[in-house]
Design a protein around this motif. Structure first.
Motif, PDB file in Angstrom:
ATOM      1  N   PHE A   1      -8.559 -44.840   3.328  1.00  0.00           N
ATOM      2  CA  PHE A   1      -7.431 -44.206   4.011  1.00  0.00           C
ATOM      3  C   PHE A   1      -7.549 -44.314   5.526  1.00  0.00           C
ATOM      4  O   PHE A   1      -6.557 -44.207   6.243  1.00  0.00           O
ATOM      5  N   VAL A   2      -8.769 -44.502   6.011  1.00  0.00           N
ATOM      6  CA  VAL A   2      -9.030 -44.626   7.443  1.00  0.00           C
ATOM      7  C   VAL A   2      -9.876 -45.863   7.666  1.00  0.00           C
ATOM      8  O   VAL A   2     -10.691 -46.240   6.807  1.00  0.00           O
ATOM      9  N   ARG A   3      -9.694 -46.497   8.816  1.00  0.00           N
ATOM     10  CA  ARG A   3     -10.475 -47.679   9.169  1.00  0.00           C
ATOM     11  C   ARG A   3     -11.290 -47.372  10.412  1.00  0.00           C
ATOM     12  O   ARG A   3     -10.744 -46.879  11.414  1.00  0.00           O
TER      13      ARG A   3
ATOM     14  N   SER B   1     -15.805 -40.092   4.537  1.00  0.00           N
ATOM     15  CA  SER B   1     -15.233 -40.137   3.198  1.00  0.00           C
ATOM     16  C   SER B   1     -13.907 -40.881   3.187  1.00  0.00           C
ATOM     17  O   SER B   1     -13.630 -41.683   2.276  1.00  0.00           O
ATOM     18  N   LEU B   2     -13.070 -40.635   4.198  1.00  0.00           N
ATOM     19  CA  LEU B   2     -11.765 -41.295   4.261  1.00  0.00           C
ATOM     20  C   LEU B   2     -11.914 -42.793   4.477  1.00  0.00           C
ATOM     21  O   LEU B   2     -11.126 -43.590   3.942  1.00  0.00           O
ATOM     22  N   VAL B   3     -12.908 -43.205   5.253  1.00  0.00           N
ATOM     23  CA  VAL B   3     -13.178 -44.627   5.446  1.00  0.00           C
ATOM     24  C   VAL B   3     -13.608 -45.251   4.125  1.00  0.00           C
ATOM     25  O   VAL B   3     -13.149 -46.337   3.733  1.00  0.00           O
ATOM     26  N   GLU B   4     -14.489 -44.558   3.416  1.00  0.00           N
ATOM     27  CA  GLU B   4     -14.984 -45.058   2.130  1.00  0.00           C
ATOM     28  C   GLU B   4     -13.852 -45.238   1.123  1.00  0.00           C
ATOM     29  O   GLU B   4     -13.844 -46.178   0.323  1.00  0.00           O
TER      30      GLU B   4
ATOM     31  N   THR C   1     -10.627 -32.678  18.192  1.00  0.00           N
ATOM     32  CA  THR C   1      -9.887 -31.740  19.034  1.00  0.00           C
ATOM     33  C   THR C   1      -8.482 -31.519  18.505  1.00  0.00           C
ATOM     34  O   THR C   1      -8.020 -30.379  18.379  1.00  0.00           O
ATOM     35  N   VAL C   2      -7.777 -32.597  18.207  1.00  0.00           N
ATOM     36  CA  VAL C   2      -6.404 -32.493  17.709  1.00  0.00           C
ATOM     37  C   VAL C   2      -6.360 -31.786  16.363  1.00  0.00           C
ATOM     38  O   VAL C   2      -5.478 -30.963  16.100  1.00  0.00           O
ATOM     39  N   ALA C   3      -7.322 -32.084  15.495  1.00  0.00           N
ATOM     40  CA  ALA C   3      -7.338 -31.478  14.164  1.00  0.00           C
ATOM     41  C   ALA C   3      -7.875 -30.060  14.168  1.00  0.00           C
ATOM     42  O   ALA C   3      -7.729 -29.333  13.181  1.00  0.00           O
ATOM     43  N   ALA C   4      -8.498 -29.637  15.275  1.00  0.00           N
ATOM     44  CA  ALA C   4      -9.119 -28.307  15.369  1.00  0.00           C
ATOM     45  C   ALA C   4     -10.181 -28.122  14.297  1.00  0.00           C
ATOM     46  O   ALA C   4     -10.271 -27.097  13.637  1.00  0.00           O
ATOM     47  N   VAL C   5     -11.008 -29.156  14.133  1.00  0.00           N
ATOM     48  CA  VAL C   5     -12.110 -29.145  13.165  1.00  0.00           C
ATOM     49  C   VAL C   5     -13.380 -29.505  13.923  1.00  0.00           C
ATOM     50  O   VAL C   5     -13.357 -30.400  14.784  1.00  0.00           O
ATOM     51  N   PRO C   6     -14.506 -28.828  13.664  1.00  0.00           N
ATOM     52  CA  PRO C   6     -15.755 -29.167  14.365  1.00  0.00           C
ATOM     53  C   PRO C   6     -16.085 -30.650  14.247  1.00  0.00           C
ATOM     54  O   PRO C   6     -15.803 -31.277  13.220  1.00  0.00           O
ATOM     55  N   LYS C   7     -16.680 -31.191  15.289  1.00  0.00           N
ATOM     56  CA  LYS C   7     -16.940 -32.632  15.328  1.00  0.00           C
ATOM     57  C   LYS C   7     -17.828 -33.093  14.174  1.00  0.00           C
ATOM     58  O   LYS C   7     -17.592 -34.166  13.590  1.00  0.00           O
ATOM     59  N   SER C   8     -18.823 -32.295  13.831  1.00  0.00           N
ATOM     60  CA  SER C   8     -19.706 -32.680  12.731  1.00  0.00           C
ATOM     61  C   SER C   8     -18.934 -32.757  11.414  1.00  0.00           C
ATOM     62  O   SER C   8     -19.116 -33.680  10.614  1.00  0.00           O
ATOM     63  N   SER C   9     -18.048 -31.781  11.185  1.00  0.00           N
ATOM     64  CA  SER C   9     -17.232 -31.798   9.962  1.00  0.00           C
ATOM     65  C   SER C   9     -16.237 -32.948   9.995  1.00  0.00           C
ATOM     66  O   SER C   9     -15.988 -33.603   8.976  1.00  0.00           O
ATOM     67  N   THR C  10     -15.667 -33.185  11.171  1.00  0.00           N
ATOM     68  CA  THR C  10     -14.720 -34.294  11.310  1.00  0.00           C
ATOM     69  C   THR C  10     -15.395 -35.613  10.977  1.00  0.00           C
ATOM     70  O   THR C  10     -14.825 -36.466  10.293  1.00  0.00           O
TER      71      THR C  10
END
Length: 264
Positions: free
Chosen positions: A71-73, A65-68, A50-59
């Motif tokens: 960059f994200v946990r 990828s970011l977890v891999e 919601t905050v990023a304004a990106v569809p949930k599936s794409s998010t």
């Protein structure tokens, strides 16, 4: 990383005023990363989307990828927080900041004895990126990373005063002028009169308009083309520092804004 999505998640809903396909893949990834790093995390998948304004599936795919990449946990209950590589990058950026920025802010804090904020302008808000506490025993609720509205803050009004009138009108039409305290300016006519006064004196005043008992003055920091990129403020407690007294900080404030301009 788990590939499960919470069953109670709502279907993809484009953010109001923005299509779900807005932006390139890189822009979407950066918005997702920014949403994950926002205060209050770790965040649920739906909230990030919601905050990023990106569809949930794409998010979900971007987060995987970011977890891999580190960059994200991913945490329990499909919540996401900042990963070690993002924290490392933040430390590198902070360590590479021109030391003169800290010196200028520190000098302003020592001159006034009050809390000093540095914020950057982004769209409809400002974001605090530096805060130096004042000498008073009272602490303000602001924090680094906090986003604040333009119309009710000293930094925000100093920025609005330097923007084209048509852009200010568009912003008011989009966001409105929400009342944050009994002193908030909530009509376009009142705000326009205030911005004229800001331009005349070279700095803005927030007289308990954004937060009760808090009084601030702020000055915009212009970018290379003259458009404001952010601002600096001096924040006080209203029952300790009068409106007349806080105005005496204006020369030091404007000097700090001018010195910061080539560094941002």
């Amino acid at each position: 990383m788990s590939t499960d999505v919470d069953e109670d998640e709502a279907p993809d809903v484009p953010r109001a005023g923005r299509t779900s396909a807005a932006g390139s893949a890189l822009e979407k990834s950066l918005r997702v990363l920014e949403a994950v790093a926002a205060p209050g995390g770790p965040h649920r998948l739906t909230d990030v989307a919601t905050v990023a304004a990106v569809p949930k599936s794409s998010t979900f795919r971007i987060l995987a990828s970011l977890v891999e990449q580190g960059f994200v946990r991913q945490e329990a209950e499909s919540r996401y927080g900042t990963g070690p590589r993002l924290r490392e990058l933040s430390a590198l950026v902070g360590g590479g900041e021109p030391p003169s920025i800290g010196r200028i802010l520190g000098e302003l804090q020592r001159t006034t004895g009050q809390t000093v904020h540095l914020a950057l302008h982004s769209g409809q808000t400002i974001t605090y990126i530096r805060k130096l506490e004042g000498d008073q025993p009272f602490r303000t609720a602001s924090r680094i990373g906090m986003r604040m509205p333009l119309h009710s803050t000293a930094i925000g009004k100093s920025i609005l005063a330097r923007l084209p009138a048509a852009e200010v009108r568009d912003l008011i039409a989009t966001t409105g002028l929400p009342r944050r305290t009994p002193h908030t300016l909530t009509t376009a006519l009142a705000l326009e009169a205030e911005l004229a006064a800001v331009r005349a004196r070279g700095h803005a005043l927030d007289d308990e308009e954004n937060e009760p008992t808090i009084r601030c003055i702020g000055a915009a920091i212009p970018g290379p083309a003259g458009r404001p990129v952010g601002g600096v403020s001096v924040t006080t407690v209203a029952f300790l520092v009068s409106r007349e007294e806080i105005e005496t900080y204006a020369p030091a404030l404007r000097a700090a804004a001018e010195a910061l301009a080539p560094l941002l």
